[in-house]
Design a protein around this motif. Structure first.
Motif, short mmCIF file in Angstrom:
data_model
loop_
_atom_site.label_atom_id
_atom_site.label_comp_id
_atom_site.label_asym_id
_atom_site.label_seq_id
_atom_site.Cartn_x
_atom_site.Cartn_y
_atom_site.Cartn_z
N UNK A 1 35.13 43.40 29.69
CA UNK A 1 35.96 44.10 30.67
C UNK A 1 36.51 43.18 31.74
N UNK A 2 35.71 42.17 32.13
CA UNK A 2 36.15 41.27 33.19
C UNK A 2 37.40 40.49 32.84
N UNK A 3 37.74 40.42 31.54
CA UNK A 3 38.93 39.69 31.12
C UNK A 3 40.16 40.58 30.98
N UNK A 4 39.97 41.90 31.11
CA UNK A 4 41.10 42.81 30.94
C UNK A 4 42.02 42.73 32.16
N UNK A 5 43.31 42.89 31.94
CA UNK A 5 44.26 42.72 33.03
C UNK A 5 44.04 43.72 34.16
N UNK A 6 43.55 44.93 33.85
CA UNK A 6 43.32 45.92 34.91
C UNK A 6 42.21 45.47 35.85
N UNK A 7 41.25 44.71 35.33
CA UNK A 7 40.19 44.17 36.18
C UNK A 7 40.71 43.02 37.02
N UNK A 8 41.52 42.16 36.42
CA UNK A 8 42.04 41.00 37.14
C UNK A 8 42.91 41.39 38.33
N UNK A 9 43.68 42.47 38.19
CA UNK A 9 44.54 42.88 39.30
C UNK A 9 43.85 43.85 40.25
N UNK A 10 42.62 44.26 39.92
CA UNK A 10 41.85 45.08 40.85
C UNK A 10 42.00 46.57 40.68
N UNK A 11 42.50 47.02 39.52
CA UNK A 11 42.59 48.47 39.29
C UNK A 11 41.24 49.05 38.89
N UNK A 12 40.40 48.22 38.27
CA UNK A 12 39.04 48.64 37.93
C UNK A 12 38.07 47.56 38.40
N UNK A 13 36.79 47.93 38.46
CA UNK A 13 35.74 46.98 38.85
C UNK A 13 34.59 47.15 37.85
N UNK A 14 34.36 46.12 37.04
CA UNK A 14 33.26 46.16 36.07
C UNK A 14 31.94 46.17 36.84
N UNK A 15 31.13 47.20 36.60
CA UNK A 15 29.89 47.37 37.37
C UNK A 15 28.89 48.18 36.55
N UNK A 16 27.65 47.73 36.56
CA UNK A 16 26.60 48.45 35.83
C UNK A 16 26.39 49.82 36.47
N UNK A 17 26.07 50.81 35.65
CA UNK A 17 26.01 52.20 36.12
C UNK A 17 25.00 52.38 37.25
N UNK A 18 23.78 51.87 37.08
CA UNK A 18 22.76 52.05 38.12
C UNK A 18 23.17 51.39 39.43
N UNK A 19 23.96 50.32 39.34
CA UNK A 19 24.42 49.61 40.53
C UNK A 19 25.39 50.45 41.37
N UNK A 20 25.97 51.48 40.76
CA UNK A 20 26.88 52.36 41.50
C UNK A 20 26.13 53.37 42.38
N UNK A 21 24.85 53.58 42.07
CA UNK A 21 24.08 54.65 42.73
C UNK A 21 23.91 54.43 44.24
N UNK A 22 23.53 53.23 44.73
CA UNK A 22 23.27 53.08 46.17
C UNK A 22 24.43 53.50 47.06
N UNK A 23 25.67 53.11 46.71
CA UNK A 23 26.82 53.48 47.54
C UNK A 23 27.06 54.99 47.51
N UNK A 24 26.80 55.62 46.36
CA UNK A 24 26.96 57.07 46.26
C UNK A 24 25.94 57.77 47.16
N UNK A 25 24.70 57.29 47.13
CA UNK A 25 23.63 57.86 47.95
C UNK A 25 23.91 57.65 49.44
N UNK A 26 24.55 56.54 49.78
CA UNK A 26 24.87 56.25 51.18
C UNK A 26 25.82 57.29 51.76
#
Length: 459
Positions: A73-98
């Motif tokens: 995913x990190x090599x896809x053009x959408x990631x390079x221009x910042x439309x998506x951010x490759x991130x592990x699922x559990x790593x998304x939890x802290x910001x959601x809980x915040x």
């Protein structure tokens, strides 16, 4: 020292009832996952941009997706221009809980590489102020790369020992995230590196560091505010043990319950080896790989009882460079009112845009504030690509629509031919999305994509 997976995790058999299944999942590599960067694009548009991939929306998070296939995913053009951010699922939890809100003042105490900083910013709708602190100078460049790639207007980047910030800015922040440095036992599904550096001495060292960080973060938190503490490790010494330490040190600290609809979590433990923890740590959350097919994680949500004190507001003038906005309007007819609630200011040879809260943050020395808006060359404004991806959606003139093959050539740094009669800087649109700024000269659009942001050249 290289240890086997069974040896490393055997110390946790007593606190994981389905330990055999736990071990099985640890040895299965994770599929990629990502979140949509809603600062730049709406989630519903991503399916069309990633049509070659099999996407599964996350049940608990409308901006998150997982893939059912191996893909860089990190090599896809959408990631390079910042439309998506490759991130592990559990790593998304802290910001959601915040649960960050627009216009709040938030501290990310251990910010690099910026995964959670950028996620918090988009949950804040790119408003207010997020102070992203990273003490490790070698990791600052990665943090800055990601906050710029994601188009943050509400970030300040600083570099101080996290243990000091609570004394410098006591009772300052509405919310604090401490995604603490840890022994990283939970990264085993991504990399086997933990097998080579794991050890009890490292766990004990990390626990001491984490206790200093959580004390500082709690001091920096306003009364009534929310602090989220997280690690990607399993060791109770770095998890419940740290929360227990905070509760004993600060009577005004209280643990809050965590619920995530559509995502299974397990309660914190109150006994480990010969130690007993405060019963309230049961409200902390353990995330195990067999429950949601993620990496292991630990999350705790804390509040500070008391009456919040109002902080005096900024008394100075918010800088607003009207000449730059007029220049943007003349060239691209981007509506001037889009910028009415921002600061527009110059630093060295670049013009920046930020929220007013970012501009007025002067309590600590800052490495970076806001986002590059552009540069003036021979009285002509060259807009920044990340800036134009956010504010270029309303462009009415001097734009060129391109096809996918042209998009990939442009993003790889190559020039593309055009039949357009335009000249000078233009906004390039792909499927109605502003992608960047090119310069037309003699029927050729020259790319302005910097080498560090380019995709692999199409064959």
């Amino acid at each position: 020292m290289n240890v086997k997976i069974e040896e490393l995790y055997s110390r946790y058999q007593s606190i994981i009832p389905d330990f055999k299944i736990f071990l099985e999942y640890l040895q299965i590599p994770l599929y990629p996952s990502f979140r949509v960067n809603t600062i730049k694009v709406a989630p519903e548009k991503i399916f069309n941009l990633l049509k070659e991939l099999k996407l599964t929306p996350l049940k608990f998070y409308s901006e998150g997706f997982s893939l059912n296939q191996r893909f860089p995913l990190g090599n896809h053009w959408t990631h390079q221009v910042g439309l998506i951010y490759a991130q592990e699922i559990a790593s998304m939890i802290p910001a959601i809980i915040l649960e960050p809100k627009p216009n709040e003042t938030i501290l990310d105490l251990c910010a690099a590489p910026g995964s959670k900083t950028t996620q918090i910013a988009q949950l804040m709708k790119n408003k207010g102020l997020i102070v992203a602190n990273e003490v490790n100078k070698k990791r600052i460049s990665g943090l800055i790369h990601n906050v710029k790639r994601c188009g943050l207007l509400n970030e300040v980047v600083i570099s101080l020992p996290g243990e000091r910030i609570g004394n410098i800015l006591p009772d300052y922040f509405d919310r604090v995230l401490i995604d603490a440095p840890c022994s990283a036992e939970g990264t085993i599904r991504k990399s086997r590196a933990v097998l080579y550096h794991w050890g009890l001495k490292n766990i004990q060292k990390m626990s001491r560091i984490q206790k200093g960080l959580i004390v500082s973060g709690f001091k920096a938190l306003k009364s009534g505010g929310t602090l989220v503490y997280s690690t990607c490790t399993i060791a109770p010494e770095e998890n419940e043990g740290v929360i227990d330490y905070l509760l004993k040190k600060f009577p005004e600290a209280e643990v809050l319950p965590i619920t995530i609809p559509g995502f299974k979590i397990r309660a914190g433990i109150t006994h480990w080896q010969n130690e007993s923890f405060d019963q309230r740590v049961k409200m902390c959350s353990r995330i195990l790989p067999q429950d949601n097919n993620t990496a292991p994680f630990f999350v705790a949500k804390i509040t500070k009882r008391g009456i919040p004190h109002l902080r005096p507001g900024f008394q100075g003038r918010i800088e607003f460079n009207e000449r730059i906005i007029e220049n943007l309007y003349r060239r691209f007819e981007i509506a001037k009112e889009n910028f009415s609630n921002y600061a527009i200011f110059q630093r060295q040879n670049a013009f920046f845009i930020s929220t007013c809260e970012v501009y007025s943050f002067f309590e600590l020395p800052c490495i970076r504030k806001g986002l590059e808006l552009g540069w003036i060359y021979d009285d002509v404004l060259k807009p920044d690509n990340d800036f134009i991806q956010i504010f270029g959606k309303g462009v009415k003139k001097n734009f060129v629509e391109i096809e996918e093959w042209e998009l990939k050539r442009f993003l790889s740094g190559e020039s593309i031919r055009t039949q357009s009669s335009l000249d000078g800087f233009v906004v390039l649109l792909f499927k109605d999305l502003p992608i960047g700024v090119g310069r037309i000269n003699d029927k050729e659009i020259k790319s302005t994509i910097k080498p560090s942001r380019r995709i692999k050249s199409p064959e």
